[in-house]
Structures are given as structure tokens and as C-alpha cells.
Design an enzyme around this catalytic site. Structure first.
Site, mmCIF file in Angstrom:
data_model
loop_
_atom_site.group_PDB
_atom_site.id
_atom_site.type_symbol
_atom_site.label_atom_id
_atom_site.label_comp_id
_atom_site.label_asym_id
_atom_site.label_seq_id
_atom_site.Cartn_x
_atom_site.Cartn_y
_atom_site.Cartn_z
ATOM 1 N N ARG A 97 -63.088 -14.470 -89.031
ATOM 2 C CA ARG A 97 -63.113 -14.874 -87.631
ATOM 3 C C ARG A 97 -64.503 -15.332 -87.196
ATOM 4 O O ARG A 97 -64.650 -16.220 -86.368
ATOM 5 C CB ARG A 97 -62.705 -13.644 -86.807
ATOM 6 C CG ARG A 97 -61.956 -13.885 -85.569
ATOM 7 C CD ARG A 97 -61.205 -12.645 -85.127
ATOM 8 N NE ARG A 97 -62.038 -11.464 -84.936
ATOM 9 C CZ ARG A 97 -61.607 -10.357 -84.331
ATOM 10 N NH1 ARG A 97 -60.394 -10.297 -83.852
ATOM 11 N NH2 ARG A 97 -62.395 -9.312 -84.205
ATOM 12 N N ARG A 106 -66.834 -13.932 -85.317
ATOM 13 C CA ARG A 106 -67.304 -13.672 -83.952
ATOM 14 C C ARG A 106 -68.655 -12.954 -84.017
ATOM 15 O O ARG A 106 -69.014 -12.399 -85.045
ATOM 16 C CB ARG A 106 -66.265 -12.774 -83.262
ATOM 17 C CG ARG A 106 -65.918 -13.204 -81.867
ATOM 18 C CD ARG A 106 -64.697 -12.466 -81.382
ATOM 19 N NE ARG A 106 -64.913 -11.040 -81.275
ATOM 20 C CZ ARG A 106 -63.930 -10.182 -80.993
ATOM 21 N NH1 ARG A 106 -62.715 -10.614 -80.793
ATOM 22 N NH2 ARG A 106 -64.198 -8.905 -80.893
ATOM 23 N N LYS A 134 -54.053 -8.498 -82.319
ATOM 24 C CA LYS A 134 -53.607 -8.365 -80.927
ATOM 25 C C LYS A 134 -53.755 -9.676 -80.161
ATOM 26 O O LYS A 134 -52.851 -10.074 -79.430
ATOM 27 C CB LYS A 134 -54.402 -7.255 -80.209
ATOM 28 C CG LYS A 134 -54.256 -5.883 -80.839
ATOM 29 C CD LYS A 134 -54.918 -4.796 -80.003
ATOM 30 C CE LYS A 134 -56.411 -4.953 -79.864
ATOM 31 N NZ LYS A 134 -57.167 -4.700 -81.125
ATOM 32 N N ARG A 174 -58.230 1.721 -74.339
ATOM 33 C CA ARG A 174 -58.849 2.102 -75.608
ATOM 34 C C ARG A 174 -59.251 3.573 -75.620
ATOM 35 O O ARG A 174 -59.715 4.061 -76.655
ATOM 36 C CB ARG A 174 -60.104 1.252 -75.830
ATOM 37 C CG ARG A 174 -59.916 0.062 -76.760
ATOM 38 C CD ARG A 174 -61.262 -0.636 -76.860
ATOM 39 N NE ARG A 174 -61.463 -1.478 -78.003
ATOM 40 C CZ ARG A 174 -61.236 -2.785 -78.021
ATOM 41 N NH1 ARG A 174 -60.728 -3.390 -76.977
ATOM 42 N NH2 ARG A 174 -61.540 -3.479 -79.095
ATOM 43 N N ARG A 210 -66.839 -0.331 -85.367
ATOM 44 C CA ARG A 210 -65.691 -0.551 -84.479
ATOM 45 C C ARG A 210 -64.446 0.144 -85.015
ATOM 46 O O ARG A 210 -63.645 0.679 -84.247
ATOM 47 C CB ARG A 210 -65.443 -2.046 -84.282
ATOM 48 C CG ARG A 210 -66.476 -2.651 -83.322
ATOM 49 C CD ARG A 210 -66.579 -4.132 -83.493
ATOM 50 N NE ARG A 210 -65.398 -4.822 -83.019
ATOM 51 C CZ ARG A 210 -65.072 -6.065 -83.387
ATOM 52 N NH1 ARG A 210 -65.835 -6.713 -84.243
ATOM 53 N NH2 ARG A 210 -64.007 -6.617 -82.885
#
Ligand code: AMP
Length: 179
Positions: A123, A125, A13, A84, A136
Site C-alpha cells: 500500500r 502509506r 476494511k 478501536r 499497529r
């Protein structure tokens, strides 16, 4: 024009938002980026959100809706990571209706689970460790996936193959926006 990018964490996204805001006059509204800015500023909200984000759970609807409300203006928006929950979707519909506006397109980015996990681990993070990723994805399936039906019933849903090359995926989205 108002667009929602819908998809699991790691579905691209944020990456697609960067491409789409280059091509269109859209305000990029990422609730995840807003929360990370609050954490960086060490605000009270940031300190609260940090614990929740580290667990992979969702920050409360009230906080998220207020953050979005304060940033909505006359410009069209690209919503990334928001809504969400169904409550957030309903609130967004109300906020836009108050401005005589509406959601025009909901782009659902469909990506294989294996590719998602690989992307997120790459990534690096703070909330991209394996345990948090797992939660998640579970939170997404339980709380966010119902939005697919919500927007399908409004006739706004467009599924996009989100696997593969970044620019090809952008082109698939652009084809929907042109149709
Ligand atoms: P993201 O960058 O969109 O993956 O968001 C990172 C984290 O921020 C999520 O795992 C949630 O904890 C929190 N978050 C971001 N957007 C929302 C939202 N719309 N509602 C609730 N929590 C959110």
C-alpha cells in the site's frame, strides 16, 4: 442500518467499505480518512495526530468520539476503523441510542497475519513501514481485539474470511447482510 467493519490494520476494511457503499445507502465513516484529511489541511488536530499515527499508537478516545459525533445523522453508517477501543464502542452505543438507533451488524474480517503484512507493505502509506506496522498490529491485538467479545456478547458479531479475492469477500459480507 449501521454496520461496523472490524479487523486488523490491512485486513481490507477500506477496500470493502468502497464496495459496500456502492451497494447500500450507507455513509462511510472512516476515522483514519478523517485524520488524514486533518493532516492534509495542516490543522492543529492534524499536526497532533500525525505524530501519533506515525508511531502506530491510537489517537485519544475524546478526539475520535467527537469526530464521529459531529458526523452522525439520520442516515445509516458504515464504520471503518472505528471503534478501536471499548470506550469508543460504549460511546458509539450511547450516541446511537440517543438517536433511537443501534449497531445492526459487526463484520469481523479475518485475514492471515502474513497476508496483512504483504498488503500493508504494498500500500505504501506513510504509516506503512515495517516498524509502524508491527506496532499497529500489537496495538490492535491489545486494544481493539477485545471488541470481538464485546459484540459477540451482544449477538452482533459475524466472522468473515477476509483472505483472497476482493469481490468474493464482498459477496461473503453481502450474504450476512441478507440473512
Ligand atoms: P486507519 O486508516 O484506520 O488504519 O488509521 C490510521 C491511524 O489513525 C491509526 O493507526 C491510528 O493512529 C489513527 N486512528 C484511526 N482511527 C482511530 C480510532 N478509531 N481510534 C484511535 N486512533 C485511530
Amino acid at each position: 442500518m449501521n454496520i461496523i467493519l472490524l479487523g486488523a490494520p490491512g485486513s481490507g476494511k477500506g477496500t470493502q467499505s468502497a464496495n459496500l457503499t456502492k451497494n447500500h445507502q450507507l455513509k462511510h465513516l472512516s476515522t483514519g480518512d478523517m485524520l488524514r484529511a486533518e493532516i492534509a489541511a495542516d490543522s492543529e488536530l492534524g499536526r497532533k495526530a500525525k505524530v501519533i499515527m506515525a508511531s502506530g499508537e491510537l489517537v485519544s478516545d475524546d478526539i475520535i468520539i467527537a469526530m464521529i459525533e459531529s458526523r452522525l445523522d439520520e442516515q445509516g453508517a458504515l464504520f471503518d476503523g472505528f471503534p478501536r477501543t471499548i470506550a469508543q464502542s460504549q460511546a458509539l452505543d450511547r450516541l446511537l441510542a440517543n438517536k433511537n438507533s443501534q449497531i445492526d451488524y459487526v463484520i469481523a474480517l479475518d485475514v492471515d497475519q502474513e497476508e496483512i503484512i504483504q498488503r500493508m507493505l504494498a500500500r505504501g502509506r506513510a504509516d506503512d513501514n515495517e516498524a509502524t506496522i508491527r506496532n499497529r498490529l500489537a496495538v490492535y491485538n491489545k486494544q481493539t481485539k477485545p471488541l470481538i467479545d464485546y459484540y459477540r456478547s451482544q449477538g452482533k458479531l459475524h466472522h468473515i474470511d477476509g483472505n483472497g479475492d476482493i469481490d468474493q469477500i464482498t459477496a461473503r459480507i453481502e450474504a450476512v447482510l441478507k440473512s
